[in-house]
Design an enzyme around this catalytic site. Structure first.
Site, PDB file in Angstrom:
ATOM      1  N   GLU A  17      20.701   8.080  50.274  1.00  0.00           N
ATOM      2  CA  GLU A  17      21.863   8.345  49.417  1.00  0.00           C
ATOM      3  C   GLU A  17      23.102   7.692  50.010  1.00  0.00           C
ATOM      4  O   GLU A  17      23.328   7.760  51.213  1.00  0.00           O
ATOM      5  CB  GLU A  17      22.083   9.853  49.312  1.00  0.00           C
ATOM      6  N   ALA A 127      24.780  22.169  34.492  1.00  0.00           N
ATOM      7  CA  ALA A 127      24.079  20.878  34.438  1.00  0.00           C
ATOM      8  C   ALA A 127      23.104  20.801  33.261  1.00  0.00           C
ATOM      9  O   ALA A 127      22.875  19.720  32.707  1.00  0.00           O
ATOM     10  CB  ALA A 127      23.334  20.647  35.754  1.00  0.00           C
TER      11      ALA A 127
END
Ligand code: FAD
Length: 292
Positions: A17, A127
């Site tokens: 990441e 979400a």
């Protein structure tokens, strides 16, 4: 290339990441760092997205660059909290137009100044609503979601958290990535519980290599993660010596990863924080295991 498809190969692997630059001024240095990480040919790379605007405008530039220059599949993060439906629609379209086929669909943290605001009129509260909109866009994305082995800080208990997670996955998550953790037993217990709850999608454990003592307090504050005594002792002993701390933190993360592989995990996601040297050292430590 879709992450859910690549994961089917079940080959031991790492993904990394990175985060985008805060300003145009440091765009080139961040781009260079992410390119160094891309040269390690990870399974994929994810690029984070600032919750309240912030660094978000460069997420796609970095993701597109890694994909086009190095052929590494990318995962563009997208948050929805405090965004309008219109903005999110534009972002989804931009991700599609950039040829990025993987979206990490996140709510995002509630900005400090809005913690006490009336949220009833917000376009997005969770979400799951973003996932529904990505699905409704008609574009064929592979969608990732976040999960929390030590429960999300806003959840009353793990049972509630897992119930919400199941709803989120059922709405269209193809895989999940975990919050960082420093004790693998917490992950194994979490995996057992979510499998029991009927969540069957691949779960990528997220490992944060702690390479300096200041990062410890910051990371714990952010994640609420439990610090095992073994890790605390390591920080106590080496925290004041930056090089020694870095080496010890990389060794600790490597140990965690080897244990995860030994227990059936095939891909581990590293929060590599734009640090190519850390990513390289971890991968070098695993060279025979990964065949790289
Ligand atoms: P949600 O899945 O919406 O969950 C948030 C909370 O609400 C949980 O407590 C959940 O149990 C609860 N909940 C969910 N649905 C409902 C419902 N219908 N009713 C009631 N309660 C509900 N942040 C960024 O800003 N940018 C990033 O790029 C980023 N990347 C991340 C990557 C990973 C792998 C992880 C683990 C986190 C990341 N974050 C990022 C942080 C994340 O945005 C925060 O942890 C945020 O607080 C929650 O996001 P979520 O998508 O998990 O939210």
């Amino acid at each position: 290339m879709k992450i859910a498809e690549i994961l089917k190969k079940e080959k031991l692997s790492l993904s990394f990441e990175v985060f985008p630059p805060k300003t145009q001024t440091n765009f080139e240095s961040v781009k260079n760092a992410t390119q160094e990480i891309a040269k390690l040919s990870p399974l994929f790379m994810s690029v984070t997205y600032g919750a309240g605007g912030g660094t978000s405008k460069y997420t796609l530039d970095i993701a597109k660059n890694i994909k086009e220059q190095y052929g590494v599949p990318t995962l563009a993060h997208l948050t929805c909290v405090s965004s309008s439906k219109e903005t999110v629609k534009e972002r989804i379209e931009a991700i599609h137009n950039a040829g990025v086929t993987n979206i990490m669909a996140l709510r995002g943290d509630i900005p400090k100044e809005l913690e006490d605001a009336d949220r009833s009129h917000w376009d997005y509260k969770y979400a799951i609503e973003l996932i529904e909109d990505i699905k409704a866009s008609g574009y064929d994305f592979c969608i990732g979601g976040a999960c929390y082995p030590e429960i999300h800080p806003e959840s009353a208990n793990q049972k509630d958290d897992i119930k919400r997670l199941k709803e989120k996955v059922d709405a269209g998550c193809d895989f999940l990535t975990t919050q960082m953790f420093f004790d693998n037993n917490l992950l194994y217990s979490f995996l057992y519980k979510i499998r029991e709850a009927g969540i069957t999608v691949p779960v990528l454990p997220g490992i944060m290599p702690i390479t300096n003592a200041n990062q410890v307090a910051r990371s714990i504050k952010l994640s609420g993660s439990f610090m095992p005594q073994r890790f605390k002792s390591l920080v106590d002993k080496f925290g004041s010596d930056p090089e020694a701390m870095k080496q010890a933190g990389i060794a600790y993360a490597t140990d965690q990863i080897i244990d995860l592989y030994a227990n059936g995990i095939t891909n581990v996601h590293i929060y590599s924080m734009n640090k190519p040297d850390v990513a390289e050292k971890i991968q070098a430590n695993l060279s025979d295991i990964l065949g790289k």
